[in-house]
Design an enzyme around this catalytic site. Structure first.
Site, PDB file in Angstrom:
ATOM      1  N   SER A  65      -3.024   0.507  -4.597  1.00 52.99           N
ATOM      2  CA  SER A  65      -3.469   1.709  -3.897  1.00 52.99           C
ATOM      3  C   SER A  65      -5.311   1.707  -4.128  1.00 52.99           C
ATOM      4  O   SER A  65      -5.346   1.587  -5.379  1.00 52.99           O
ATOM      5  CB  SER A  65      -2.866   2.822  -4.430  1.00 52.99           C
ATOM      6  N   ASN A  66      -5.616   2.034  -3.445  1.00 53.47           N
ATOM      7  CA  ASN A  66      -7.212   2.314  -3.627  1.00 53.47           C
ATOM      8  C   ASN A  66      -7.425   3.570  -3.932  1.00 53.47           C
ATOM      9  O   ASN A  66      -8.669   3.804  -4.375  1.00 53.47           O
ATOM     10  CB  ASN A  66      -8.066   2.160  -2.112  1.00 53.47           C
ATOM     11  N   ASN A  67      -6.752   4.552  -4.091  1.00 54.29           N
ATOM     12  CA  ASN A  67      -6.793   5.824  -4.562  1.00 54.29           C
ATOM     13  C   ASN A  67      -6.989   5.960  -6.133  1.00 54.29           C
ATOM     14  O   ASN A  67      -6.430   5.493  -6.921  1.00 54.29           O
ATOM     15  CB  ASN A  67      -5.550   6.692  -4.139  1.00 54.29           C
ATOM     16  N   ASP A  79       0.146   5.217   0.861  1.00 56.41           N
ATOM     17  CA  ASP A  79      -0.446   6.201   1.736  1.00 56.41           C
ATOM     18  C   ASP A  79      -0.548   5.557   3.121  1.00 56.41           C
ATOM     19  O   ASP A  79      -1.171   4.185   3.414  1.00 56.41           O
ATOM     20  CB  ASP A  79      -1.893   6.711   1.633  1.00 56.41           C
ATOM     21  N   ASP A 105      -1.248  -0.509   6.062  1.00 62.89           N
ATOM     22  CA  ASP A 105      -1.601   0.295   7.378  1.00 62.89           C
ATOM     23  C   ASP A 105      -3.212   0.152   7.803  1.00 62.89           C
ATOM     24  O   ASP A 105      -3.433   0.887   8.772  1.00 62.89           O
ATOM     25  CB  ASP A 105      -1.144   1.671   7.194  1.00 62.89           C
ATOM     26  N   LYS A 162      -8.956  -3.041  -3.065  1.00 63.80           N
ATOM     27  CA  LYS A 162      -8.795  -3.692  -1.904  1.00 63.80           C
ATOM     28  C   LYS A 162      -9.996  -3.654  -0.951  1.00 63.80           C
ATOM     29  O   LYS A 162     -10.681  -2.462  -0.799  1.00 63.80           O
ATOM     30  CB  LYS A 162      -7.626  -3.089  -1.190  1.00 63.80           C
ATOM     31  N   ASP A 196       1.077  -1.314   0.096  1.00 65.74           N
ATOM     32  CA  ASP A 196       0.162   0.030  -0.152  1.00 65.74           C
ATOM     33  C   ASP A 196       0.897   1.307   0.086  1.00 65.74           C
ATOM     34  O   ASP A 196       2.005   1.096   0.142  1.00 65.74           O
ATOM     35  CB  ASP A 196      -0.749  -0.171   1.434  1.00 65.74           C
TER      36      ASP A 196
HETATM   37 MG   LIG Z   1      -2.938   3.279   3.699  1.00 66.67          MG
END
Ligand SMILES: [Mg+2]
Length: 311
Positions: free
Chosen positions: A60-62, A27, A246, A221, A25
């Site tokens: 990333s989920n962004n 961030d 995280d 995710k 991941d």
């Molecule tokens: Mg994160």
């Protein structure tokens, strides 16, 4: 069952020998929120792991960035990356719609330019990104909005311009039960930096779900489409893969859902007590979020590698 073990000198070699692929991941692991600098020492740790022959993918989920834009951000923050190594939820969604569902028709998107860019790259026509152009006309005028009969797929991601008009438009398309309903991710919150929290994509997806009585298929995710893409396009072996993150409900749950192991770091969203609470729970949903290992920071893995002379 995962037990949330602290990685230390006694178990780090066994840990490192157990995988050859890393999904990390971004961030909260590599950098914090909107910061334009990395978490100190973590770029060097990623380099150490690469030197040891580990393949690294940035996950990333962004959904606001394309893979190409992610590469620019990673490189600015000292992570040497290529597009091939980046799997964001916008990319995962476009790939899922094109390859898994085999849909190449027109898509109505609630989302931002990252999703538009990935659908462009996949050659799938779309519209909806950006301001709706409604200019505050009355409620009754909504019925004048033209519904395109070619749209058989609605994709929902993070959208700063999300409003009632977009909700109405999505509802019109999704009233056709044949219309596909896909979401990039359902994170409840976004880190705003400095400990601040913003409403996440999940709040937007929930609004569309609630108004239509339908449930979206989620690609990011912790859901399987993202993991499936890594297996299909990059040939990763989940049994030889570690997911570093995280968050428990996205990162660690992805590890469990895809048959990987998970390493939680405490530089972002989750406190150790949160993970400990799960280990004491009888709920299967909770058990499927328990990290296999944890560390205060990913930089501690680099320190252990150096101290144990493993690179
Ligand atoms: Mg994160």
């Amino acid at each position: 069952m995962a037990r949330c073990l602290l990685l230390e000198k006694s178990n780090v070699k066994e840990f490192l020998d157990s995988f050859d692929t890393i999904l990390t991941d971004c961030d909260g692991v590599l950098w914090e929120g909107a910061a334009d600098y990395p978490i100190p020492g973590v770029p060097e740790t990623i380099q150490q792991l690469k030197k040891m022959g580990k393949r690294v993918f940035y996950v990333s989920n962004n959904s606001t960035k394309t893979r190409a834009e992610y590469v620019v951000k990673c490189q600015k923050l000292q992570y040497d990356t290529t597009e091939e190594e980046v799997v964001g939820s916008a990319y995962a969604t476009a790939q899922y719609v094109k390859h898994t569902l085999g849909y190449k028709g027109k898509v109505y998107i609630i989302g931002s330019s990252g999703i538009a860019g990935e659908f462009d790259a996949a050659g799938i026509p779309h519209f909806g990104v950006g301001e709706d152009g409604w200019n505050g006309r009355g409620l009754r005028d909504l019925l004048d909005i033209k519904i395109d009969p070619e749209v058989k797929c609605v994709v929902v991601g993070f959208d700063l311009h999300f409003n009632y008009v977009k909700l109405f438009t999505a509802q019109q398309y999704l009233s056709d039960p044949e219309c596909l309903f896909i979401a990039t991710n359902t994170d409840s919150a976004l880190p705003a930096g400095g400990g601040g929290i913003l409403p996440g994509t999940g709040a937007i997806v929930s609004a569309v779900e609630f108004s239509t009585g339908r449930q979206a298929t989620v690609c990011g995710k912790p859901h399987n489409p993202l993991g499936d893409i890594l297996v299909q396009q990059h040939g990763i072996n989940p049994k030889r893969t570690i997911m570093i993150g995280d968050r428990l409900d996205t990162d660690m749950a992805l590890a469990h859902n895809c048959g990987m192991r998970g390493l939680l770091v405490l530089t972002g969203f989750t406190k150790l007590e949160d993970a400990r609470r799960l280990t004491a729970s009888n709920s299967i949903a909770h058990q499927k979020q328990i990290p296999h290992y944890y560390l205060p920071s990913l930089v501690d893995l680099g320190k252990l590698i150096t101290e144990c002379g493993l690179v």
